[in-house]
Design an enzyme around this catalytic site. Sequence first.
Site, short mmCIF file in Angstrom:
data_model
loop_
_atom_site.label_atom_id
_atom_site.label_comp_id
_atom_site.label_asym_id
_atom_site.label_seq_id
_atom_site.Cartn_x
_atom_site.Cartn_y
_atom_site.Cartn_z
N HIS A 60 45.75 -52.36 -2.57
CA HIS A 60 46.19 -51.15 -3.26
C HIS A 60 45.90 -49.94 -2.38
CE1 HIS A 60 45.85 -53.37 -7.38
NE2 HIS A 60 46.92 -53.70 -6.70
N LYS B 179 51.15 -49.67 -7.71
CA LYS B 179 50.21 -49.64 -8.84
C LYS B 179 48.95 -48.86 -8.51
CE LYS B 179 50.02 -54.12 -8.89
NZ LYS B 179 51.10 -54.35 -7.92
N ASP C 162 53.23 -54.68 -4.80
CA ASP C 162 53.45 -53.53 -3.92
C ASP C 162 54.38 -52.49 -4.53
OD1 ASP C 162 51.90 -54.85 -1.96
OD2 ASP C 162 53.64 -56.08 -1.48
P1 IMP Z 1 48.48 -65.79 -2.63
O1 IMP Z 1 48.32 -64.88 -3.80
O2 IMP Z 1 47.70 -65.34 -1.42
O3 IMP Z 1 48.26 -67.21 -2.97
O4 IMP Z 1 50.01 -65.67 -2.17
C1 IMP Z 1 51.08 -66.17 -2.99
C2 IMP Z 1 52.30 -65.27 -2.87
O5 IMP Z 1 52.02 -64.01 -3.46
C3 IMP Z 1 52.73 -64.94 -1.44
O6 IMP Z 1 54.14 -64.79 -1.42
C4 IMP Z 1 52.08 -63.60 -1.17
O7 IMP Z 1 52.76 -62.86 -0.19
C5 IMP Z 1 52.23 -62.96 -2.54
N1 IMP Z 1 51.20 -61.93 -2.80
C6 IMP Z 1 49.90 -62.14 -3.11
N2 IMP Z 1 49.27 -60.98 -3.32
C7 IMP Z 1 50.20 -60.01 -3.16
C8 IMP Z 1 50.15 -58.59 -3.30
O8 IMP Z 1 49.15 -57.98 -3.65
N3 IMP Z 1 51.33 -57.93 -3.06
C9 IMP Z 1 52.48 -58.58 -2.74
N4 IMP Z 1 52.56 -59.91 -2.62
C10 IMP Z 1 51.43 -60.62 -2.83
MG MG Z 2 49.91 -54.29 -2.42
#
Ligand code: IMP
Ligand code: MG
Length: 429
Positions: free
Chosen positions: A45, A20, A17
């Site tokens: 995004h 990008k 976040d």
């Molecule tokens: P997962 O990728 O859904 O397995 O989540 C694993 C960790 O990454 C969690 O803390 C999510 O909140 C974080 N996370 C996954 N994708 C994003 C993103 O695009 N932005 C911010 N945090 C993310």
């Molecule tokens: Mg994001």
Amino acid sequence: MSDKGHCTVVVGCQWGDEGKGKIVDVLAESVDIVARYQGGANAGHTVHVGEDEFILHQIPSGILHEGKRCMLGNGVVLDIRQFFAEYDELVARGIDLDGRVAVSKRAHLLLPYHRLLDKAAEASAVTKIGTTGRGIGPAYEDKAGRRGVRVADLGNPERLAKRIEAAQERVCRRLEQLGAQANGDLETDMEEALALGDRLLALATDVGRDISQALRAGQSVLLEGAQGTALDLDHGTYPFVTSSNTTAAAAATGTGIGPTSIDAVVGVVKAYTTRVGEGPLPSAFELEMDERVRALGGEFGATTGRPRRCGWFDSVLSRFAAQVNGLTGLAVTKLDVLDTLPELRIVTAYRMQDGSVTRDFPADTWSLAHVEPVFETLPGWEESTQDVRRLEDLPANARGYLDRIVELTGAPAQWVSVGTKRRQIIPVV
Ligand code: IMP
Ligand code: MG
């Protein structure tokens, strides 16, 4: 093998976040191809074009520039239904996608059962990660476990059926172990996903070959990361990370080109820090400031809507990100969010529980949860930067703040973003 073209990686340097999407959207103007190299529909995004807002989860942000080709590399886990929902929405909103979107034949499919497993695993976990519930972890587990289903498998219905059948059996057993059940929708969801197989195959290509050819022909390529450095499976705050390598080196393995083809790595840092999901955030604000900056910056998850925790800029992390990603430049985003603050702080080091002070990002995530940040305080500028388009027109204190970020991080600023709109950007020449 020498390329005539230019290849740039855009990578997040915090917990995702960082903005990008906007930076890729701006840089996409001057490239021919934009390719995603990891992650899946966990990413969100957000890009503003004119009065329109687009939230992209899988298709690279470059898609909003007419004529640019966009690719999903082998490192991505591709959720077919989500992918086509996004695709069709873009078309419905007037974006011409004809011949512009391609997916790697080597990419793994994220199937409806991965979401069930993700949710069941989170619900029963002792250490919760706070995942997005999009099935990312289980899909990468299947990939590493060599039982995944890839785009190329869609071309062989018999093999596909066998692999899916084996997967379904495993999923049922696993769900049972986790104290959950396959819900009644799974069958229809699977049918729906697989019915899109031919449509996906029609977009399938050898992404590594295509990018290499484009670079040899003198074209420019942007490789887009999702999430951020501190969420990298190896280098992030394990286990509170995502299940792929988010850092710049993964841009090579995740698309199928060699590391020597990469010319530049632009690290995106937000002018402050945010984190969504579980895990430590050493530079976290006190309650009041947390609420204030969250409201100012609209810091709510683009994928899950969850409020993001907010904190001061952390140069221990950004310096680490500069090293891990081999940054050649920085894009500093959302500077305008800090416009009204009378005073700013930057984390320059961590005081560990034993009293020692370090500028190294600790490998032990639990020790990170107990560090006391060492701050440096800088004066705010207390005027709007949103209409500034040249570095020299920024208030002196905003320049001072940026200069300190650059100095502590160890990579030169190339872009400063001062608002959500495309034009709200300051090129640093
Ligand atoms: P997962 O990728 O859904 O397995 O989540 C694993 C960790 O990454 C969690 O803390 C999510 O909140 C974080 N996370 C996954 N994708 C994003 C993103 O695009 N932005 C911010 N945090 C993310
Ligand atoms: Mg994001």
